[in-house]
Enzyme design. Sequence first.
Site, PDB file in Angstrom:
ATOM      1  CD  GLU A   1       0.305  -5.679   5.919  1.00  0.00           C
ATOM      2  OE1 GLU A   1       0.240  -6.211   5.293  1.00  0.00           O
ATOM      3  OE2 GLU A   1      -0.042  -4.222   5.602  1.00  0.00           O
TER       4      GLU A   1
ATOM      5  CG  HIS B   1      -3.074  -2.984   4.329  1.00  0.00           C
ATOM      6  ND1 HIS B   1      -1.556  -2.458   4.640  1.00  0.00           N
ATOM      7  CD2 HIS B   1      -3.389  -2.342   3.405  1.00  0.00           C
ATOM      8  CE1 HIS B   1      -2.012  -1.222   4.124  1.00  0.00           C
ATOM      9  NE2 HIS B   1      -3.138  -0.954   3.392  1.00  0.00           N
TER      10      HIS B   1
ATOM     11  NE  ARG C   1      -6.681   6.183   4.735  1.00  0.00           N
ATOM     12  CZ  ARG C   1      -5.545   6.315   4.806  1.00  0.00           C
ATOM     13  NH1 ARG C   1      -4.981   7.703   3.912  1.00  0.00           N
ATOM     14  NH2 ARG C   1      -5.243   6.076   5.817  1.00  0.00           N
TER      15      ARG C   1
ATOM     16  CB  CYS D   1      -0.744  -0.104   1.185  1.00  0.00           C
ATOM     17  SG  CYS D   1      -2.071   1.043   1.090  1.00  0.00           S
TER      18      CYS D   1
HETATM   19  N1  GLN Z   1      -3.799   6.233   1.283  1.00  0.00           N
HETATM   20  C1  GLN Z   1      -2.073   6.144   2.275  1.00  0.00           C
HETATM   21  C2  GLN Z   1      -1.182   6.613   1.002  1.00  0.00           C
HETATM   22  O1  GLN Z   1      -1.265   7.502   0.295  1.00  0.00           O
HETATM   23  C3  GLN Z   1      -1.796   4.534   1.587  1.00  0.00           C
HETATM   24  C4  GLN Z   1      -3.665   3.432   2.071  1.00  0.00           C
HETATM   25  C5  GLN Z   1      -1.967   2.616   2.777  1.00  0.00           C
HETATM   26  O2  GLN Z   1      -1.426   2.233   3.280  1.00  0.00           O
HETATM   27  N2  GLN Z   1      -3.344   1.907   3.680  1.00  0.00           N
HETATM   28  O3  GLN Z   1      -0.318   6.583   1.609  1.00  0.00           O
END
Ligand code: GLN
Length: 197
Positions: free
Chosen positions: A175, A173, A137, A78
């Site tokens: 994890e 994710h 996100r 992410c």
């Molecule tokens: N939206 C976050 C970012 O721009 C990433 C979100 C996440 O790692 N769960 O870093």
Amino acid sequence: MSVGVLALQGDFREHATVLRSLGSEVTLVRRPEELAGVTGLVIPGGESSVMDKLTRLFGLAEPLRVAVAAGLPVYGTCAGLIMLADTVLDGIRGQQSIGGLDISVRRNAFGSQTASFETDLDIPVLGETPVHAVFIRAPVVESVGPLATSLATVADGRCVAVEQGNLLGTSFHPEITGEYRFHEYFLRKVRSAAFRG
Ligand code: GLN
């Protein structure tokens, strides 16, 4: 052989737990000296703009670029995937990445927090059982350059996992879902990189 987890911000504890349960020694990396001693590195989920500022503040950004260029195996989830992307779209003003993956990534591409979702993905390199993926996100890999390979797409065809040599990145994710196959896959890269010296 100790695997590092970048521990400036985000869900680094969850990654450390998965790596330890797979038998790895784990070093939480906050300083260049700690980075120097690891045979691989996980960059966790969190907030990439904050992680970017902290890596620069802690003097880690340049050593990270050097380590990636030298072939250190790195797995980003992410925000970690965003940190590994050569091009970041919809970053905050001045946002930088470490780079290494020949991809462009769009931050928050699925919408705001409420647009977080879970789905099952077919990921052939991990075997036949689908991967249950949690997106929070999450970014999307908007373009995959010739040096990188897409490992997974969501139903609409957008890419959410890539690899390139010793680098691995996922928009989601593993994890936090008890899905260990990505970490196992990553640890195989770590072992063979260490073996080659
Ligand atoms: N939206 C976050 C970012 O721009 C990433 C979100 C996440 O790692 N769960 O870093």
